[in-house]
Design an enzyme around this catalytic site. Structure first.
Site, PDB file in Angstrom:
ATOM      1  N   GLY A  25      14.099 -30.525   1.825  1.00 28.81           N
ATOM      2  CA  GLY A  25      14.459 -31.677   1.000  1.00 28.81           C
ATOM      3  C   GLY A  25      13.901 -32.923   1.657  1.00 28.81           C
ATOM      4  O   GLY A  25      13.964 -33.077   2.885  1.00 28.81           O
ATOM      5  N   GLY A  55      14.328 -36.268   0.260  1.00 28.60           N
ATOM      6  CA  GLY A  55      14.847 -37.494  -0.327  1.00 28.60           C
ATOM      7  C   GLY A  55      15.256 -38.439   0.792  1.00 28.60           C
ATOM      8  O   GLY A  55      14.704 -38.375   1.892  1.00 28.60           O
ATOM      9  N   LEU A  56      16.214 -39.269   0.514  1.00 31.43           N
ATOM     10  CA  LEU A  56      16.611 -40.259   1.510  1.00 31.43           C
ATOM     11  C   LEU A  56      17.130 -39.580   2.775  1.00 31.43           C
ATOM     12  O   LEU A  56      16.751 -39.955   3.891  1.00 31.43           O
ATOM     13  CB  LEU A  56      17.679 -41.155   0.884  1.00 31.43           C
ATOM     14  CG  LEU A  56      17.867 -42.549   1.409  1.00 31.43           C
ATOM     15  CD1 LEU A  56      16.586 -43.174   1.885  1.00 31.43           C
ATOM     16  CD2 LEU A  56      18.506 -43.385   0.333  1.00 31.43           C
ATOM     17  N   SER A  93      23.174 -48.809 -15.719  1.00 30.78           N
ATOM     18  CA  SER A  93      23.911 -49.255 -14.534  1.00 30.78           C
ATOM     19  C   SER A  93      25.348 -49.639 -14.864  1.00 30.78           C
ATOM     20  O   SER A  93      25.644 -50.233 -15.894  1.00 30.78           O
ATOM     21  CB  SER A  93      23.210 -50.446 -13.902  1.00 30.78           C
ATOM     22  OG  SER A  93      24.044 -50.990 -12.908  1.00 30.78           O
ATOM     23  N   ARG A 111      35.129 -45.283 -11.947  1.00 27.64           N
ATOM     24  CA  ARG A 111      34.345 -44.376 -12.773  1.00 27.64           C
ATOM     25  C   ARG A 111      35.152 -43.224 -13.359  1.00 27.64           C
ATOM     26  O   ARG A 111      35.050 -42.923 -14.547  1.00 27.64           O
ATOM     27  CB  ARG A 111      33.204 -43.796 -11.938  1.00 27.64           C
ATOM     28  CG  ARG A 111      32.137 -44.809 -11.643  1.00 27.64           C
ATOM     29  CD  ARG A 111      31.050 -44.203 -10.793  1.00 27.64           C
ATOM     30  NE  ARG A 111      30.019 -45.215 -10.553  1.00 27.64           N
ATOM     31  CZ  ARG A 111      28.965 -45.044  -9.768  1.00 27.64           C
ATOM     32  NH1 ARG A 111      28.804 -43.898  -9.147  1.00 27.64           N
ATOM     33  NH2 ARG A 111      28.082 -45.991  -9.612  1.00 27.64           N
ATOM     34  N   HIS A 167      27.013 -36.660 -12.843  1.00 28.07           N
ATOM     35  CA  HIS A 167      26.227 -37.599 -12.057  1.00 28.07           C
ATOM     36  C   HIS A 167      26.094 -37.209 -10.585  1.00 28.07           C
ATOM     37  O   HIS A 167      25.002 -37.157 -10.054  1.00 28.07           O
ATOM     38  CB  HIS A 167      26.875 -38.972 -12.192  1.00 28.07           C
ATOM     39  CG  HIS A 167      26.165 -40.064 -11.483  1.00 28.07           C
ATOM     40  ND1 HIS A 167      24.830 -40.319 -11.680  1.00 28.07           N
ATOM     41  CD2 HIS A 167      26.598 -40.980 -10.583  1.00 28.07           C
ATOM     42  CE1 HIS A 167      24.475 -41.350 -10.928  1.00 28.07           C
ATOM     43  NE2 HIS A 167      25.519 -41.754 -10.244  1.00 28.07           N
ATOM     44  N   GLU A 209      23.866 -35.662  -0.102  1.00 35.66           N
ATOM     45  CA  GLU A 209      24.697 -35.137  -1.187  1.00 35.66           C
ATOM     46  C   GLU A 209      24.890 -33.623  -1.060  1.00 35.66           C
ATOM     47  O   GLU A 209      25.815 -33.057  -1.639  1.00 35.66           O
ATOM     48  CB  GLU A 209      24.064 -35.485  -2.549  1.00 35.66           C
ATOM     49  CG  GLU A 209      25.029 -35.377  -3.718  1.00 35.66           C
ATOM     50  CD  GLU A 209      24.395 -35.729  -5.058  1.00 35.66           C
ATOM     51  OE1 GLU A 209      23.346 -36.403  -5.069  1.00 35.66           O
ATOM     52  OE2 GLU A 209      24.953 -35.336  -6.099  1.00 35.66           O
ATOM     53  N   SER A 238      26.409 -43.654  -2.222  1.00 36.55           N
ATOM     54  CA  SER A 238      25.625 -42.425  -2.095  1.00 36.55           C
ATOM     55  C   SER A 238      24.357 -42.682  -1.288  1.00 36.55           C
ATOM     56  O   SER A 238      24.005 -41.900  -0.404  1.00 36.55           O
ATOM     57  CB  SER A 238      25.273 -41.855  -3.462  1.00 36.55           C
ATOM     58  OG  SER A 238      24.527 -42.786  -4.204  1.00 36.55           O
ATOM     59  N   LEU A 239      23.669 -43.798  -1.572  1.00 31.49           N
ATOM     60  CA  LEU A 239      22.478 -44.135  -0.783  1.00 31.49           C
ATOM     61  C   LEU A 239      22.884 -44.298   0.670  1.00 31.49           C
ATOM     62  O   LEU A 239      22.195 -43.861   1.587  1.00 31.49           O
ATOM     63  CB  LEU A 239      21.869 -45.448  -1.285  1.00 31.49           C
ATOM     64  CG  LEU A 239      21.200 -45.401  -2.646  1.00 31.49           C
ATOM     65  CD1 LEU A 239      20.733 -46.794  -3.044  1.00 31.49           C
ATOM     66  CD2 LEU A 239      20.015 -44.461  -2.638  1.00 31.49           C
TER      67      LEU A 239
END
Lengths: 222, 248, 636
Positions: free
Chosen positions: C39, C41-42, C283, C329, C400, C424, C439-440
């Site tokens: 992976g 990603g970030l 958003s 949320r 999400h 995640e 999350s970031l």
């Protein structure tokens, strides 16, 4: 300096340098030729005197060598760049409408350049070659009578039409070339790039209509 | 809607490809373009034929993976839009849609509409970064940067690396992609120290990958989904010329 | 009993204590150690780059054609950090408390505190990398406020914060690739984990371009493969997001924690037809000025603008007067579902609610709204063809974020020694509900600031192990296992596509294990999923060959989802309480609010794979609250 040759950006720099020098030359050339708009008698003598001075001057001679070098450089780099660009996409698009995203003349600088080059060859053969190596009668002041040559050449309708068409091609070439050269050399400030673009438009139109007006004027005089 | 498709089919990198025709009935105009391709693939699969391979991932216009030539235009007829943001309502009933991969020697076709854009990665590897290791960073507010400067850097940094600029360029030049990264980093004080080596290395790599020359037609800006300005290319040229002149 | 290995001592000293006592690997020895990162990603890019900088031999794998496309790229709003630049009373402790409360007291104190404590360094790191965070005119960093908190601590780069942070990490990774410290394998998917003598020793990957299976050995394996929300088929995730890597690791012995906790985001665009492949997120910031409503009449036929004020039900304002349209949320999503299920939904499929800006436009003027949300309104018009300045947007909830994931201890190590899970992909810090802009943060902190220390602590003992030999029998067995599964998938030759099964599974999960769950529903879901799985293995059709073949990729992922979905239902079924995103209809207050049961369910459910067709085994990790007292989350 050895590295310069290999990079796309440096090739474009040479295109820009040579192109801008040619632009500068156009200004000088046009300024000289504007003497043809003087009253016929005065134009005759002054134009011939001007040509005589130019042909004898050492500095002018040096500049003319640079000028030829620029023309050759511009053409050679154009060919190198075009070959490399063609190599960058070997398989063409089956259906291509990319033209909608840009100006036609910006995509066809090579074609416009070729027209200009052909014109240049004809133009040099008719005037420069004849003046330099041909036999021209002398005028009253003892200078080669280039004026007479100009008047006789521009007396031909087909030649005038060809000349005007070529000036239109040159105009489009400059419309893109002038601002593109500024970009290539690294002018990125939004305000000044816009100013250069507007100046480029004015420049191309003034220069090319100036050049195109001369044969028309001479033809009409007849 | 009824849609007639002509799609480039190519088994793999080595075999030649050709255009193939398909027809789809009952296409909902609210479908996205890629959902239309999903529908086609579902139909092909039912017929027992190999579905069309195409690049896609986030389907919201940010990952940069999708990208095809649609009716001769990069990412389709709309300006500044990715393929995934294109919807079928843009087309008319019974229209013929011609679909091809992005083409450039630096982007070889892998299969159907899938292409290899790893050349972009290698351009970034050659210098598209600020060389800071994890842990070396100073306090964030110790480097004040004006809001207009940071916004300008953002405009350049917004590039999604989709390759539409190369696809639309008559010379297959990657100048917009490369310059966006150079400009992003050159606009920030953090990026100054390496500015000269960065621009030289990135331009070198860009050339090595076989991209063409930029002739400032500005088509790339028109098709760029992030509306990246062509002035970044001028900025790259400036940085490059400066670097060459100051080179020791 | 599972031990999270949280250091003892005061909350604010735990991480410092760990760092100062963890084992180290000296620079000369790092060259002898191989690490695999799956992976990019970030979380994946940041750990791969960080380890590369330190001098380890790193191999980094991703299924995309380049790491820059990983789905971290799509995060819009921002990233939280308690810098207290706004002088509004923010602190590490407040951020910790907001996060643990937002997660409905279902996360570990030690982990959450560490997340908050490291957040400030992330902003420093990102700025140094050239991330263009929004700034004020004086040149200093700006913040915006986000749901669920009372301070402004969210750093942002317009509406593309995730993209910019990912670029920072991607560029750091590319730098290491260029320097030869990291080998990048794009378009490779991990299909099995190799465990030798109970330690993670490598992976089996498939080259998605050639179809070739490859063995890669290492002294430690990091899974940073993101969330599995795509299991619902319709979600805000990218098409390629999948749970295969973590699921296959799970089948090799790594426990899955709280797999049913999925965040359903309230403001996504509704499904418009059967063909739909993805739901685009709008958003959350829109809820600052938009008002959410549905018509009072079930069979309303009029256009929204023609419905008079008294015939509109602003249900969030009605039910939660204190927070109104800015409720968290989980609450906003559930309230929308309640109205839609009751038959008040709008749109052709009656599956959406209105998000109305008419009042904000009247009060503040269209220009101001355009300035704040112009890009979102443009995006809305691009997708729907509707001008939201003139009529309300239609929105609906969509899957999400996975709060659940592989169980990890304080060191981010799974139950398999040497196998780490970051971002995640692990279950770590968000509890039962994630706050916006966290999350970031979690993905980056895991990769830049936590795993480099905890992995060194593990790798220090692996120096003696010597190079990992991929000719070991365990590699051969794992490769054989993968090969067999691929043959099996290709060999079914039925007549239904992988997407068909994926959609069917998504519908079961969304209806029965989505916003609200019930015992009956979950039991039905389990039997439905088992039946669907059987049908899958009989009627699937994968056309094409073993080289580039999207259908084969999808089939493998759906096969895993069909097992993971069942586990999610088990997880939801055994948690007899409502907390955060997990809402069991049997456990609610008379007003319809979630009812948590701290007495019996203050634990993390960690599931062990016991074999195909067998019930999973539940392990509990009790949650200890030493420093905060769980309270009832009320937004009324």
């Amino acid at each position: 300096m050895g590295q310069w040759k290999q990079q796309t950006l440096s090739r474009k720099n040479w295109m820009a340098f040579t192109g801008l020098f040619l632009c500068l030359y156009l200004v000088i050339h046009l300024a000289g030729n504007l003497q043809l708009f003087l009253p016929a008698e005065r134009a005759h003598r002054q134009f011939n005197l001007y040509s005589h001075i130019l042909s004898g001057n050492l500095i002018i001679k040096a500049i003319s060598y640079i000028l030829f070098a620029c023309i050759i450089g511009h053409v050679v780099y154009a060919i190198i760049i075009t070959v490399a660009n063609n190599r960058a996409r070997k398989i063409r698009y089956h259906y291509d409408r990319r033209g909608a995203a840009s100006k036609w003349y910006s995509r066809n600088m090579g074609l416009l350049g070729t027209i200009i080059f052909i014109f240049l060859v004809i133009h040099l053969r008719d005037f420069w070659y004849v003046y330099k190596f041909g036999r021209l009668p002398m005028d009253a002041d003892g200078h080669k009578d280039l004026y007479l040559l100009v008047v006789s050449v521009y007396g031909e309708l087909w030649y005038v039409i060809l000349y005007v068409i070529c000036m239109v091609a040159l105009c489009y070439h400059l419309l893109h070339g002038f601002f593109s050269a500024a970009r290539t050399l690294g002018l990125y400030h939004p305000r000044y790039t816009h100013a250069v673009r507007v100046f480029g438009w004015v420049f191309s139109i003034v220069i090319c209509s100036g050049f195109a007006a001369i044969p028309l004027y001479v033809y009409c005089l007849k | 809607m009824r849609i007639r498709l002509k799609i480039w089919r190519q088994e793999n990198e080595h075999e030649p490809g050709k255009m193939m025709s398909y027809t789809l009935e009952d296409i909902n105009p609210h479908m996205s373009f890629l959902e239309m391709l999903d529908t086609l693939n579902e139909q092909l699969l039912k017929d027992g034929t190999r579905p069309v391979e195409f690049d896609h991932d986030c389907r919201e216009g940010i990952c940069g993976q999708c990208g095809i030539m649609i009716n001769g235009r990069a990412h389709g007829p709309l300006k500044n839009t990715t393929t995934c943001q294109l919807h079928m309502r843009t087309f008319t009933d019974n229209e013929e849609i011609i679909i091809e991969p992005f083409r450039a020697s630096a982007f070889p076709v892998k299969c159907d509409l899938k292409i290899d854009r790893s050349a972009f990665d290698r351009v970034i590897q050659s210098g598209g970064f600020i060389a800071v290791n994890t842990g070396q960073a100073p306090e964030a507010n110790s480097i004040p940067i004006g809001s207009p400067e940071v916004e300008a850097a953002f405009d350049a940094a917004a590039c999604i690396g989709c390759g539409a600029c190369v696809a639309v360029c008559k010379n297959s030049s990657a100048a917009l992609f490369t310059s966006a990264k150079i400009a992003h980093l050159a606009l920030l004080p953090q990026g100054q120290i390496e500015a000269q080596t960065r621009v030289r290395n990135m331009v070198n790599q860009m050339d090595k990958e076989g991209f063409g020359h930029c002739s400032n037609t500005e088509a790339c800006e028109v098709e760029c989904p992030q509306q990246i300005s062509v002035l970044h290319i001028a900025r790259m040229n400036y940085e490059y010329n400066k670097a060459q002149i100051l080179k020791k | 009993m599972l031990d999270a290995k949280i250091p003892a001592g005061p909350l604010e000293e735990k991480w410092n204590y760990y760092k100062t006592h963890a084992k180290l690997v000296n620079p000369a020895n790092r060259r002898k150690l191989d690490v695999i990162v799956v992976g990019a990603g970030l979380a994946g890019s940041s750990i791969a780059a960080s380890l590369g900088e330190m001098g380890y031999n790193v191999k980094c794998f991703c299924f995309q054609d380049t790491p820059r496309r990983a789905h971290s790229v799509a995060a819009q709003g921002g990233v939280n950090a308690c810098k207290n630049y706004k002088n509004d009373g923010d602190s590490v402790y407040r951020m910790f408390y907001d996060t643990i409360k937002g997660g409905d007291f279902r996360a570990r104190e030690g982990n959450v505190y560490r997340l908050a404590a490291c957040s400030a360094s992330l902003i420093d790191q990102a700025v140094a990398q050239g991330v263009p965070f929004g700034r004020e005119y004086g040149g200093y960093l700006n913040n915006r406020s986000f749901g669920g908190v009372q301070v402004s601590r969210t750093f942002y780069a317009r509406g593309q914060t995730g993209q910019q942070l990912l670029q920072g990490a991607y560029q750091a990774l590319m730098r290491q690739v260029g320097a030869g410290n990291v080998q990048l394998f794009a378009r490779h998917e991990m299909l099995d984990l190799v465990v030798i003598e109970k330690k993670a020793r490598g992976i089996i990957v498939r080259n998605m371009d050639t179809g070739a299976l490859e063995r890669h050995g290492a002294h430690a394996v990091v899974l940073a493969t993101g969330g599995f929300g795509k299991i619902y088929y319709l979600s805000t995730l990218a098409m390629g997001c999948n749970g295969s890597a973590i699921w296959r690791a799970h089948k090799r012995g790594a426990f899955m924690a709280n797999p049913s906790w999925t965040q359903i985001h309230p403001t996504s665009l509704p499904q418009s037809g059967e063909y739909q492949s993805k739901l685009t997120l709008m958003s959350e910031s829109l809820r600052n000025d938009g008002r959410i409503w549905v018509p009072v009449n079930k069979d309303e036929q009029r256009e929204p603008n023609q419905i008079p004020e008294e015939e509109r039900d602003y249900y969030l304002e009605r039910r939660y007067p204190a927070f109104g349209n800015l409720s968290p949320r989980d609450i906003a999503s559930r309230a929308a579902k309640e109205r839609i299920d009751a038959g008040f939904g709008i749109g052709p499929l009656k599956n959406a609610v209105y998000l109305d800006f008419s009042r904000a436009i009247k009060d503040q003027g269209e220009d101001k709204i355009r300035k704040k949300y112009g890009n979102l309104f443009r995006m809305y018009e691009k997708i729907t063809g509707v001008n939201a300045y003139l009529e309300p947007m239609r929105i609906s909830p969509a899957a999400h974020f996975s709060m659940g994931g592989l169980w990890v201890d304080y060191e981010l190590m799974t139950t398999i020694p040497g196998l780490f899970a970051l971002g995640e992909a692990n279950f770590a810090d968000h509890g039962a509900n994630r706050l916006g802009a966290n999350s970031l943060l979690q993905a980056s902190i895991d990769g830049y600031f936590i795993a480099p220390y905890t992995m060194a602590n593990y790798l220090a003992d692996e120096i003696k192990a010597g190079p990992i030999d991929v000719r070991h029998a365990a590699f051969a067995a794992a490769e054989e296992n993968v090969q067999q599964q691929l043959h099996l998938l290709m060999g079914i030759q039925g007549n239904l596509s992988a997407d068909h099964f994926h959609k069917a599974l998504g519908k079961i999960l969304y209806d029965k294990c989505g916003l609200s769950r019930s015992k009956d529903g979950l039991e039905k879901a389990i039997s439905d999923i088992v039946a669907l799985r059987e049908e899958f293995w009989q009627r699937l059709y994968v056309p094409g060959g073993y080289a580039i073949n999207s259908e084969l990729e999808k089939a493998g992922r759906v096969a895993d989802y069909l097992e993971l979905g069942e586990l999610m239902c088990y997880d939801a079924l055994t948690r007899n309480e409502s907390c955060g995103a997990h809402f069991r209809t049997e456990y609610q207050t008379p007003e319809g609010e979630a009812m948590r049961n701290d007495q019996d369910f203050s634990f993390i459910s960690a599931w062990e794979w016991t074999g195909a067709g067998k019930s999973p085994l539940l392990h509990k990790e009790p949650l200890h609250f030493e420093f905060v007292t769980p309270t009832v989350r009320s937004y009324k």
